[in-house]
Design an enzyme around this catalytic site. Structure first.
Site, PDB file in Angstrom:
ATOM      1  N   THR A 102       0.957  -1.346  -0.042  1.00  0.00           N
ATOM      2  CA  THR A 102      -0.068  -0.083  -0.141  1.00  0.00           C
ATOM      3  C   THR A 102       0.880   1.205  -0.084  1.00  0.00           C
ATOM      4  OG1 THR A 102      -1.364   1.193   1.330  1.00  0.00           O
ATOM      5  CG2 THR A 102      -0.140  -0.252   2.586  1.00  0.00           C
ATOM      6  N   ASP A 103       0.386   2.253  -0.352  1.00  0.00           N
ATOM      7  CA  ASP A 103       0.684   3.686  -0.559  1.00  0.00           C
ATOM      8  C   ASP A 103       1.253   4.238   0.877  1.00  0.00           C
ATOM      9  OD1 ASP A 103      -1.530   4.364   0.090  1.00  0.00           O
ATOM     10  OD2 ASP A 103      -1.852   5.959  -1.491  1.00  0.00           O
ATOM     11  N   GLU A 104       0.322   3.534   1.912  1.00  0.00           N
ATOM     12  CA  GLU A 104       0.353   4.291   3.257  1.00  0.00           C
ATOM     13  C   GLU A 104       1.828   3.854   3.861  1.00  0.00           C
ATOM     14  OE1 GLU A 104      -2.982   3.471   5.763  1.00  0.00           O
ATOM     15  OE2 GLU A 104      -4.310   3.188   3.982  1.00  0.00           O
ATOM     16  N   LYS A 115       2.555  -3.338   7.337  1.00  0.00           N
ATOM     17  CA  LYS A 115       2.548  -3.817   5.914  1.00  0.00           C
ATOM     18  C   LYS A 115       4.392  -3.166   5.275  1.00  0.00           C
ATOM     19  CE  LYS A 115       0.151  -4.749   3.043  1.00  0.00           C
ATOM     20  NZ  LYS A 115      -0.478  -6.076   2.628  1.00  0.00           N
ATOM     21  N   TYR A 123      -1.311  -0.680  11.053  1.00  0.00           N
ATOM     22  CA  TYR A 123      -1.387  -1.410   9.856  1.00  0.00           C
ATOM     23  C   TYR A 123      -0.354  -0.930   8.906  1.00  0.00           C
ATOM     24  CZ  TYR A 123      -3.117  -1.485   5.020  1.00  0.00           C
ATOM     25  OH  TYR A 123      -3.327  -2.001   3.588  1.00  0.00           O
TER      26      TYR A 123
HETATM   27  N1  LIG Z   1      -8.158  -1.599   0.349  1.00  0.00           N
HETATM   28  C1  LIG Z   1      -7.343  -0.732  -0.335  1.00  0.00           C
HETATM   29  O1  LIG Z   1      -7.642   0.417  -0.399  1.00  0.00           O
HETATM   30  C2  LIG Z   1      -5.870  -1.117  -0.616  1.00  0.00           C
HETATM   31  C3  LIG Z   1      -5.031  -0.248  -1.158  1.00  0.00           C
HETATM   32  C4  LIG Z   1      -3.492  -0.477  -1.156  1.00  0.00           C
HETATM   33  C5  LIG Z   1      -3.282  -1.958  -0.807  1.00  0.00           C
HETATM   34  N2  LIG Z   1      -4.196  -2.842  -0.292  1.00  0.00           N
HETATM   35  C6  LIG Z   1      -3.652  -4.033  -0.137  1.00  0.00           C
HETATM   36  O2  LIG Z   1      -4.358  -5.099  -0.577  1.00  0.00           O
HETATM   37  C7  LIG Z   1      -4.672  -6.237  -0.109  1.00  0.00           C
HETATM   38  C8  LIG Z   1      -6.056  -6.548  -0.151  1.00  0.00           C
HETATM   39  O3  LIG Z   1      -6.783  -5.400   0.679  1.00  0.00           O
HETATM   40  P1  LIG Z   1      -8.440  -5.625   0.889  1.00  0.00           P
HETATM   41  O4  LIG Z   1      -8.886  -4.313   0.688  1.00  0.00           O
HETATM   42  O5  LIG Z   1      -9.035  -6.604  -0.338  1.00  0.00           O
HETATM   43  O6  LIG Z   1      -8.603  -6.396   2.151  1.00  0.00           O
HETATM   44  P2  LIG Z   1      -9.751  -6.870   2.827  1.00  0.00           P
HETATM   45  O7  LIG Z   1      -9.640  -6.712   4.242  1.00  0.00           O
HETATM   46  O8  LIG Z   1     -10.991  -6.854   1.761  1.00  0.00           O
HETATM   47  O9  LIG Z   1      -9.528  -8.582   2.442  1.00  0.00           O
HETATM   48  C9  LIG Z   1      -8.505  -9.265   3.206  1.00  0.00           C
HETATM   49  C10 LIG Z   1      -8.990 -10.716   3.014  1.00  0.00           C
HETATM   50  O10 LIG Z   1      -7.587 -11.398   3.802  1.00  0.00           O
HETATM   51  C11 LIG Z   1      -8.235 -12.543   4.291  1.00  0.00           C
HETATM   52  N3  LIG Z   1      -7.134 -12.823   5.598  1.00  0.00           N
HETATM   53  C12 LIG Z   1      -6.986 -11.952   6.400  1.00  0.00           C
HETATM   54  N4  LIG Z   1      -6.171 -12.573   7.438  1.00  0.00           N
HETATM   55  C13 LIG Z   1      -5.723 -13.792   7.000  1.00  0.00           C
HETATM   56  C14 LIG Z   1      -5.076 -14.797   7.161  1.00  0.00           C
HETATM   57  N5  LIG Z   1      -4.377 -14.819   8.604  1.00  0.00           N
HETATM   58  N6  LIG Z   1      -4.965 -16.066   6.513  1.00  0.00           N
HETATM   59  C15 LIG Z   1      -5.537 -16.044   5.339  1.00  0.00           C
HETATM   60  N7  LIG Z   1      -6.423 -15.071   4.913  1.00  0.00           N
HETATM   61  C16 LIG Z   1      -6.549 -13.994   5.657  1.00  0.00           C
HETATM   62  C17 LIG Z   1      -9.730 -11.973   4.940  1.00  0.00           C
HETATM   63  O11 LIG Z   1     -10.638 -13.203   5.159  1.00  0.00           O
HETATM   64  C18 LIG Z   1      -9.894 -11.172   3.733  1.00  0.00           C
HETATM   65  O12 LIG Z   1     -10.560 -12.123   2.699  1.00  0.00           O
HETATM   66  C19 LIG Z   1      -4.128  -5.981   1.334  1.00  0.00           C
HETATM   67  O13 LIG Z   1      -2.846  -6.666   1.403  1.00  0.00           O
HETATM   68  C20 LIG Z   1      -4.038  -4.600   1.804  1.00  0.00           C
HETATM   69  O14 LIG Z   1      -2.997  -4.179   2.404  1.00  0.00           O
HETATM   70  C21 LIG Z   1      -5.445  -2.253  -0.065  1.00  0.00           C
END
Ligand SMILES: NC(=O)c1ccc[n+]([C@@H]2O[C@H](COP(=O)([O-])OP(=O)(O)OC[C@H]3O[C@@H](n4cnc5c(N)ncnc54)[C@H](O)[C@@H]3O)[C@@H](O)[C@H]2O)c1
Length: 326
Positions: A123-125, A151, A147
């Site tokens: 993430t950009d964070e 990351k 968080y």
């Molecule tokens: N949402 C955003 O805007 C954003 C932006 C940049 C990067 N990201 C990154 O993208 C990725 C996905 O983000 P998202 O928004 O889809 O998240 P989300 O919270 O919607 O989904 C996360 C998924 O991971 C699963 N999970 C959590 N802990 C687990 C574990 N211990 N073992 C197996 N599965 C597990 C959860 O059940 C869920 O299905 C993350 O790594 C996040 O850091 C998100």
């Protein structure tokens, strides 16, 4: 080709898998999804009857299970994470356990079983708050929340597995995503579903924090470019959405839902709230041909329409969160 995708019962991973399953290319991968189904994951996000999809419920920290699945996989795309900043402020332990320890378990297994490419989705964070300009991939990591710190830790671990062991690791750092299937406690779905229900929306502080909003499918396309065309050991920023203050975003959501500013409740600012994130995605553009395709106005309208038409998807999830907090 067998692809192991972690966390794909969640928001972004599920859209990534759906896009790969929609492809009828002869070399389209067979996909195994490993997901623990935490509060954020739901099987409703996955096309479980697709012949190229296998779902395994499990934890990325389960070394035996992860070992078995990576032994069957040619490549890994790692989305699984605890992803909600507010939850990390309340309690950080799951963030360290999943985001840091879980990533290390996956990296170890990938190394042991000779996985050819490991894409770590970040993430950009991790760059922290940037008042002006945009962070390139060389920008120092300066995370503010538990968080983003977890990351950043997992990014460094992933890159260390490349430098130390030569594992082909590629890291993506993306800006804020929006779109269908996002868990309804993140700001856009929370505000939209509250407005659809005639409720108020909670706006942090004065609403001046700036985020770059990217349609989820553009992020997924960027991840796929990194998997297929990126270079080992490299970090790629993915962005290029629309920069808005939270107040501007709120105004657009109110307007789209036919509501007024009386529906806004100003709440105490989030602790350690970063003012602005911004990534420079020139590298992904020039090296991989990445480019966001979705215009924000259309993407937001489609997202709102999706939440309006899919109450059966989000109502049980919101109920679960309310019960959890009661
Ligand atoms: N949402 C955003 O805007 C954003 C932006 C940049 C990067 N990201 C990154 O993208 C990725 C996905 O983000 P998202 O928004 O889809 O998240 P989300 O919270 O919607 O989904 C996360 C998924 O991971 C699963 N999970 C959590 N802990 C687990 C574990 N211990 N073992 C197996 N599965 C597990 C959860 O059940 C869920 O299905 C993350 O790594 C996040 O850091 C998100």
């Amino acid at each position: 080709m067998n692809l192991l995708v972690t966390g794909a019962a969640g928001f972004i991973g599920s859209r990534y898998v759906a896009a790969l399953l929609a492809s009828d290319a002869r070399d389209a991968p067979r996909i195994t999804v490993l997901d623990k189904l935490t509060y954020a994951g739901t099987l409703d996000n996955l096309q479980l009857d697709h012949p190229r999809l296998k779902f395994v419920q499990g934890d990325i920290r389960d070394a035996d299970l992860v070992g078995k699945l990576t032994a069957e996989a040619d490549q890994v795309v790692h989305f699984a994470a605890e992803s909600h900043v507010d939850r990390s402020i309340l309690t950080a332990s799951d963030f360290v356990l999943t985001n840091v320890v879980g990533t290390q378990v996956l990296l170890d297994a990938a190394l042991r079983h000779g996985v050819s490419t490991f894409v770590h989705v970040s993430t950009d964070e991790v760059y922290g708050s940037i008042e002006s300009g945009s962070a390139t991939e060389e920008y120092p990591l300066d995370p503010s929340s538990p968080y983003s710190a977890s990351k950043a830790s997992s990014d460094l671990l992933a890159l260390a597995y490349h430098r130390t062991h030569g594992l082909d690791v590629r890291v993506t750092r993306c800006s804020n995503n929006y779109g269908p299937h996002q868990f309804p406690e993140k700001v856009i779905p929370l505000f939209v579903t509250n407005l659809l229900d005639g409720k108020k929306v909670p706006l942090y502080g004065e609403g001046l924090n700036v985020r770059d909003w990217l349609y989820v499918d553009d992020h997924c396309a960027g991840v796929e470019l990194v998997r297929t065309k990126g270079r080992p050991g490299e970090v790629y920023n993915i962005g290029g959405g629309t920069e808005l203050t939270n107040k501007e975003l709120t105004g657009l959501l109110l307007e789209a839902c036919g509501a007024g500013w009386d529906r806004v409740e100003y709440v105490e600012d989030r602790k350690g709230h970063d003012l602005r994130y911004s990534v420079d995605w020139t590298k992904a553009r020039d090296e991989l041909g990445y480019r966001p395709r979705h215009d924000f106005t259309t993407g937001l309208a489609e997202t709102i329409a999706w939440y309006r038409d899919n109450r059966a998807w989000w109502e049980p999830l919101k109920r679960r969160v309310a019960e959890e907090r009661a």
